[in-house]
Design a protein around this motif. Sequence first.
Motif, mmCIF file in Angstrom:
data_model
loop_
_atom_site.group_PDB
_atom_site.id
_atom_site.type_symbol
_atom_site.label_atom_id
_atom_site.label_comp_id
_atom_site.label_asym_id
_atom_site.label_seq_id
_atom_site.Cartn_x
_atom_site.Cartn_y
_atom_site.Cartn_z
ATOM 1 N N CYS A 249 0.788 -1.264 0.106
ATOM 2 C CA CYS A 249 0.085 0.020 -0.010
ATOM 3 C C CYS A 249 0.952 1.275 0.031
ATOM 4 C CB CYS A 249 -0.883 0.060 1.229
ATOM 5 S SG CYS A 249 -0.103 0.081 2.637
ATOM 6 N N VAL A 250 0.195 2.508 -0.078
ATOM 7 C CA VAL A 250 0.940 3.562 -0.097
ATOM 8 C C VAL A 250 1.933 3.845 1.162
ATOM 9 C CG1 VAL A 250 0.476 6.115 -0.045
ATOM 10 C CG2 VAL A 250 -1.049 4.611 -1.391
ATOM 11 N N ARG A 251 1.504 3.617 2.269
ATOM 12 C CA ARG A 251 2.488 3.630 3.383
ATOM 13 C C ARG A 251 3.612 2.578 3.680
ATOM 14 N NH1 ARG A 251 -2.554 5.457 6.807
ATOM 15 N NH2 ARG A 251 -2.644 7.293 6.280
ATOM 16 N N GLY A 252 3.479 1.823 2.567
ATOM 17 C CA GLY A 252 4.760 0.581 2.704
ATOM 18 C C GLY A 252 4.505 -0.665 3.401
ATOM 19 N N CYS A 253 3.152 -0.842 3.819
ATOM 20 C CA CYS A 253 2.828 -1.941 4.930
ATOM 21 C C CYS A 253 2.921 -3.461 3.933
ATOM 22 C CB CYS A 253 1.513 -1.667 5.566
ATOM 23 S SG CYS A 253 1.294 -2.923 6.565
ATOM 24 N N PHE A 254 3.695 -4.292 4.469
ATOM 25 C CA PHE A 254 3.572 -5.690 3.435
ATOM 26 C C PHE A 254 2.530 -6.690 4.033
ATOM 27 C CE2 PHE A 254 7.462 -3.600 2.197
ATOM 28 C CZ PHE A 254 7.333 -3.756 0.715
ATOM 29 N N SER A 255 2.173 -6.543 5.285
ATOM 30 C CA SER A 255 1.433 -7.640 5.754
ATOM 31 C C SER A 255 -0.141 -7.621 5.281
ATOM 32 C CB SER A 255 1.289 -7.820 7.333
ATOM 33 O OG SER A 255 0.691 -6.582 7.948
ATOM 34 N N ALA A 256 -0.869 -8.847 4.907
ATOM 35 C CA ALA A 256 -1.971 -8.530 4.186
ATOM 36 C C ALA A 256 -3.002 -8.029 4.991
ATOM 37 C CB ALA A 256 -2.419 -10.240 3.838
ATOM 38 N N PRO A 257 -3.464 -8.294 6.387
ATOM 39 C CA PRO A 257 -4.310 -7.561 6.977
ATOM 40 C C PRO A 257 -4.086 -6.181 6.888
ATOM 41 C CG PRO A 257 -3.776 -9.701 8.109
ATOM 42 C CD PRO A 257 -2.787 -9.524 7.286
ATOM 43 N N CYS A 258 -2.956 -5.710 7.446
ATOM 44 C CA CYS A 258 -2.645 -4.434 7.465
ATOM 45 C C CYS A 258 -2.514 -3.605 6.051
ATOM 46 C CB CYS A 258 -1.006 -4.145 8.031
ATOM 47 S SG CYS A 258 -0.586 -2.451 7.988
ATOM 48 N N SER A 259 -2.162 -4.182 5.152
ATOM 49 C CA SER A 259 -2.333 -3.584 3.591
ATOM 50 C C SER A 259 -3.427 -3.368 3.157
ATOM 51 C CB SER A 259 -1.252 -4.310 2.819
ATOM 52 O OG SER A 259 -1.894 -5.555 2.498
ATOM 53 N N ILE B 1 -5.393 -0.541 5.351
ATOM 54 C CA ILE B 1 -4.893 0.706 4.842
ATOM 55 C C ILE B 1 -5.285 1.287 3.569
ATOM 56 C CG2 ILE B 1 -2.750 2.030 4.439
ATOM 57 C CD1 ILE B 1 -1.674 0.699 6.948
ATOM 58 N N LEU B 2 -5.010 0.231 2.679
ATOM 59 C CA LEU B 2 -5.503 0.428 1.226
ATOM 60 C C LEU B 2 -7.112 0.791 1.106
ATOM 61 C CD1 LEU B 2 -4.856 0.399 -1.732
ATOM 62 C CD2 LEU B 2 -5.290 -1.901 -1.870
ATOM 63 N N LEU B 3 -8.184 0.124 1.595
ATOM 64 C CA LEU B 3 -9.355 0.446 1.812
ATOM 65 C C LEU B 3 -9.715 1.688 2.035
ATOM 66 C CD1 LEU B 3 -11.027 -2.819 2.809
ATOM 67 C CD2 LEU B 3 -11.252 -1.698 0.526
ATOM 68 N N ARG B 4 -8.804 2.143 3.440
ATOM 69 C CA ARG B 4 -9.007 3.249 4.119
ATOM 70 C C ARG B 4 -8.704 4.413 2.853
ATOM 71 N NH1 ARG B 4 -5.564 3.644 8.687
ATOM 72 N NH2 ARG B 4 -6.488 1.818 8.939
ATOM 73 N N GLU B 5 -7.597 4.386 2.412
ATOM 74 C CA GLU B 5 -7.189 5.282 1.280
ATOM 75 C C GLU B 5 -8.252 5.382 0.236
ATOM 76 O OE1 GLU B 5 -3.102 4.054 0.855
ATOM 77 O OE2 GLU B 5 -2.444 5.008 2.833
ATOM 78 N N LEU B 6 -8.648 4.248 -0.285
ATOM 79 C CA LEU B 6 -9.378 4.128 -1.336
ATOM 80 C C LEU B 6 -10.732 4.958 -0.907
ATOM 81 C CD1 LEU B 6 -8.872 0.840 -2.892
ATOM 82 C CD2 LEU B 6 -8.062 2.968 -3.866
ATOM 83 N N ARG B 7 -11.362 4.914 0.087
ATOM 84 C CA ARG B 7 -12.355 5.432 0.618
ATOM 85 C C ARG B 7 -12.344 7.028 0.205
ATOM 86 N NH1 ARG B 7 -12.935 1.438 5.218
ATOM 87 N NH2 ARG B 7 -14.363 -0.153 4.362
#
Length: 94
Positions: free
Chosen positions: A2-12, A15-21
């Motif tokens: 994701c944009v913040r560089g997080c690689f773990s599946a639940p985290c990414s 974060i990705l869903l939050r950013e897309l919203r």
Amino acid sequence: MCVRGCFSAPCSRNILLRELRTIKQPCEIEALRKAEQITGESIRAMMKLSRPGLYEYQYKAAFDHALGQHGPSVHGFPPIISAGRSNFCVHYYS
């Protein structure tokens, strides 16, 4: 990743869903503006009806009627309508 560089599946995913919203297409922005307009008109309908002695269900009926005049058959959120002695007591749906 994701944009913040997080690689773990639940985290990414979270974060990705939050950013897309936060990203809206023009049609989504127009829909939000229309919903805001309809909600405002429905609230103004309640305000015009307002007078001493009305019950909360009567205000809600005015809100629902005004809402229905513009097309929506359901609420986008559960309205909290209070009047009289209950005016400053928030009602919660369980």
